[in-house]
Design an enzyme around this catalytic site. Structure first.
Site, PDB file in Angstrom:
ATOM      1  N   ASN A 160      16.715 -26.759  63.107  1.00  0.00           N
ATOM      2  CA  ASN A 160      15.286 -26.754  62.554  1.00  0.00           C
ATOM      3  C   ASN A 160      14.403 -27.190  63.761  1.00  0.00           C
ATOM      4  O   ASN A 160      14.628 -28.370  64.392  1.00  0.00           O
ATOM      5  CB  ASN A 160      15.214 -27.984  61.448  1.00  0.00           C
ATOM      6  CG  ASN A 160      13.905 -28.062  61.030  1.00  0.00           C
ATOM      7  OD1 ASN A 160      12.831 -27.790  61.399  1.00  0.00           O
ATOM      8  ND2 ASN A 160      13.560 -29.096  59.888  1.00  0.00           N
TER       9      ASN A 160
ATOM     10  N   ARG B 199      15.562 -22.794  60.515  1.00  0.00           N
ATOM     11  CA  ARG B 199      14.687 -22.514  59.542  1.00  0.00           C
ATOM     12  C   ARG B 199      13.604 -22.106  60.126  1.00  0.00           C
ATOM     13  O   ARG B 199      12.974 -22.543  61.395  1.00  0.00           O
ATOM     14  CB  ARG B 199      14.274 -24.271  59.302  1.00  0.00           C
ATOM     15  CG  ARG B 199      12.964 -24.592  58.468  1.00  0.00           C
ATOM     16  CD  ARG B 199      12.777 -26.156  58.458  1.00  0.00           C
ATOM     17  NE  ARG B 199      11.527 -26.187  57.474  1.00  0.00           N
ATOM     18  CZ  ARG B 199      10.588 -26.841  57.794  1.00  0.00           C
ATOM     19  NH1 ARG B 199      10.621 -27.967  58.685  1.00  0.00           N
ATOM     20  NH2 ARG B 199       9.663 -27.302  56.984  1.00  0.00           N
TER      21      ARG B 199
ATOM     22  N   ASN C 237       6.478 -37.098  52.622  1.00  0.00           N
ATOM     23  CA  ASN C 237       5.158 -37.288  53.503  1.00  0.00           C
ATOM     24  C   ASN C 237       4.523 -36.000  53.477  1.00  0.00           C
ATOM     25  O   ASN C 237       3.263 -36.148  53.076  1.00  0.00           O
ATOM     26  CB  ASN C 237       5.501 -37.273  55.054  1.00  0.00           C
ATOM     27  CG  ASN C 237       4.809 -38.218  55.790  1.00  0.00           C
ATOM     28  OD1 ASN C 237       3.891 -38.699  55.011  1.00  0.00           O
ATOM     29  ND2 ASN C 237       4.566 -37.790  56.956  1.00  0.00           N
TER      30      ASN C 237
HETATM   31  P1  ADP Z   1       9.080 -35.960  55.244  1.00  0.00           P
HETATM   32  O1  ADP Z   1       8.151 -35.032  54.503  1.00  0.00           O
HETATM   33  O2  ADP Z   1       8.495 -36.500  56.403  1.00  0.00           O
HETATM   34  O3  ADP Z   1      10.367 -35.269  55.283  1.00  0.00           O
HETATM   35  P2  ADP Z   1      10.263 -37.994  53.560  1.00  0.00           P
HETATM   36  O4  ADP Z   1      10.903 -36.924  52.534  1.00  0.00           O
HETATM   37  O5  ADP Z   1      11.198 -38.584  54.266  1.00  0.00           O
HETATM   38  O6  ADP Z   1       9.036 -37.395  54.191  1.00  0.00           O
HETATM   39  O7  ADP Z   1       9.294 -39.079  52.535  1.00  0.00           O
HETATM   40  C1  ADP Z   1       8.725 -39.987  53.011  1.00  0.00           C
HETATM   41  C2  ADP Z   1       8.038 -40.883  52.005  1.00  0.00           C
HETATM   42  O8  ADP Z   1       9.400 -41.198  51.157  1.00  0.00           O
HETATM   43  C3  ADP Z   1       7.317 -42.082  52.382  1.00  0.00           C
HETATM   44  O9  ADP Z   1       6.201 -42.492  51.854  1.00  0.00           O
HETATM   45  C4  ADP Z   1       8.334 -43.308  52.341  1.00  0.00           C
HETATM   46  O10 ADP Z   1       7.914 -44.348  51.711  1.00  0.00           O
HETATM   47  C5  ADP Z   1       9.483 -42.554  50.979  1.00  0.00           C
HETATM   48  N1  ADP Z   1      10.661 -43.148  51.381  1.00  0.00           N
HETATM   49  C6  ADP Z   1      11.563 -42.312  52.135  1.00  0.00           C
HETATM   50  N2  ADP Z   1      12.731 -43.115  52.202  1.00  0.00           N
HETATM   51  C7  ADP Z   1      12.686 -44.180  51.320  1.00  0.00           C
HETATM   52  C8  ADP Z   1      13.426 -45.055  51.009  1.00  0.00           C
HETATM   53  N3  ADP Z   1      14.434 -45.477  51.521  1.00  0.00           N
HETATM   54  N4  ADP Z   1      13.052 -46.177  49.994  1.00  0.00           N
HETATM   55  C9  ADP Z   1      11.836 -46.123  49.741  1.00  0.00           C
HETATM   56  N5  ADP Z   1      11.112 -45.034  49.729  1.00  0.00           N
HETATM   57  C10 ADP Z   1      11.395 -44.200  50.883  1.00  0.00           C
END
Ligand code: ADP
Length: 399
Positions: A8, A92, A212
């Site tokens: 990626n 990707r 996110n």
């Molecule tokens: P991206 O789109 O950058 O891949 P992620 O899937 O990592 O994003 O999601 C980010 C969001 O998920 C953030 O708002 C974060 O608070 C929440 N998050 C990620 N890991 C955890 C965790 N272990 N516990 C609670 N919230 C989490």
């Protein structure tokens, strides 16, 4: 033993996973970061072992791929003895436009067709192509596959993907809703069917990919028929820093009031809005929003409530689009880890007969049905695995 390297590639970073396709286990994974910038390094993690930090200048992506291959074959922290153990590489690719409805074996024609989609994803596609070229250079005989974020949503009907602007803009420039996170929506919707003991063609599923970046997809009988992201990932849900849906006239209004040019305005919508903007700059990360809510922080509560409401609205819309729903699945960082958010979203869905079982819902990152036995719609937590999906597609095409 077949092994697939999943790549990626971003403009200054390259994430990788080497997956053993017999067991579908990750053999090693890592991240090359700060490519072309001072302080570049590779963080390499062999399965079950500590991470190794390789700090070496990476002036370009060729060097990054060289270091990644070096890490994978290293005598000490490597996991394969030779590059020839890599059966194929899965890349990707963010935007496949209307040209790619599924994953494809990479050829020169495919590369040209991806280049033609660059206009639609100017920040992502060129970087993805650089990654493909760099891998081809170092592994000239290894077959490579492109897996597109947009492909799964190519089954959307015209009525769902068209914007109500002059049709000529669709014809001339391809302005339409494409949708993203397709690999995740496909993986999760297939898992939902498997967990429920059904075929994908037998059920109607709404997948909420809440990270996110966040999007919802209506997956009707195995096919995406609508999704919340649009021409770009800016449309739809309220995200970490992206606004999601809004009145397009806000652009000219604010540009006039705040004396912003269009680039500054787009920066506001992409980087300063969403949860970050609504919480008056508190955070784009939901962990801090959750903590703020617990402390009675008004700004955190406001962002939380607006986020939840928007997701619930989309679930209602997609239930209507499919004339019913059998399952609602939550995935990605927030969907997998935040039980309170899942519960709050579902609190809007009583009219569908949705009922959460609090004990089942008190779980993180594990495939689980979190609805009660009485719930008329199944609600599930399904951890996404885009890399595995890319690796599976790659193996399927390479044979
Ligand atoms: P991206 O789109 O950058 O891949 P992620 O899937 O990592 O994003 O999601 C980010 C969001 O998920 C953030 O708002 C974060 O608070 C929440 N998050 C990620 N890991 C955890 C965790 N272990 N516990 C609670 N919230 C989490």
């Amino acid at each position: 033993m077949k092994k697939v390297l999943v790549i990626n590639c971003g403009s200054s970073s390259l994430k990788y996973q080497l997956i053993d396709m017999d067991t579908e286990e990750v053999v090693a994974k890592g991240l090359a970061e700060r490519i072309g910038i001072d302080g570049s390094r590779v963080k390499h993690t062999p399965a079950g072992k500590d991470s190794v930090l390789i700090e070496e200048p990476m002036p370009d992506h060729n060097k990054a791929v060289e270091l990644v291959l070096g890490a994978l074959t290293d005598k000490e922290h490597g996991v394969i003895s030779d590059m020839s153990e890599i059966t194929a590489v899965g890349h990707r690719v963010v935007h496949g436009g209307e040209k790619f409805k599924s994953s494809v074996l990479i050829t020169e024609e495919v590369i040209s067709a991806i280049e033609e989609c660059n206009d639609l994803a100017p920040l992502h596609n060129p970087a993805n192509l650089i990654g493909i070229r760099a891998c081809q250079k170092l592994m000239p005989t290894t077959p490579m596959v492109a897996v597109f974020d947009t492909a799964f949503h190519q089954t959307m009907p015209e009525k769902a993907f068209l914007y109500a602007i002059p049709y000529k803009y669709y014809e001339k420039y391809g302005v339409r809703r494409y949708g993203f996170h397709g690999t995740s929506h496909r993986f999760v919707s297939e898992r939902v069917a498997a967990i429920l003991g059904k075929k994908p063609e037998e059920i109607k599923t709404i997948v909420c990919h809440l990270g996110n970046g966040a999007s919802v997809a209506a997956v009707c009988h195995g096919k995406s028929i609508d999704t919340s992201m649009g021409l770009t990932p800016l449309e739809g849900l309220i995200m970490g820093t992206r606004s999601g849906d809004m009145d397009p006239a806000i652009l000219s209004f604010l540009m006039g009031k705040s004396k912003l040019n269009i680039d500054q305005m787009m920066n506001v919508l992409n980087k300063e809005s969403g949860i970050l903007g609504l919480s008056s700059g508190l955070s784009s990360d939901f962990r801090e929003i959750e903590a703020g809510v617990k402390e009675g922080n008004v700004a955190a509560q406001r962002a939380n409530d607006a986020f939840v409401y928007r997701v619930a609205k989309y679930i209602g819309a997609y239930t209507a689009a499919m004339n019913g729903v059998d399952a609602i699945a939550f995935t990605a960082g927030l969907g997998e880890n935040n039980a309170a958010i899942r519960k709050e979203i579902c609190s809007y869905l009583g009219y569908l007969g949705v009922e959460i079982d609090d004990e089942r819902n008190a779980v993180r990152g594990k495939e689980t049905v979190v609805s009660s036995d009485q719930s008329k719609v199944k609600v599930l937590l399904v951890p996404t695995n885009e890399e595995l999906m890319i690796a599976r597609d790659t193996m399927e095409l390479v044979g």
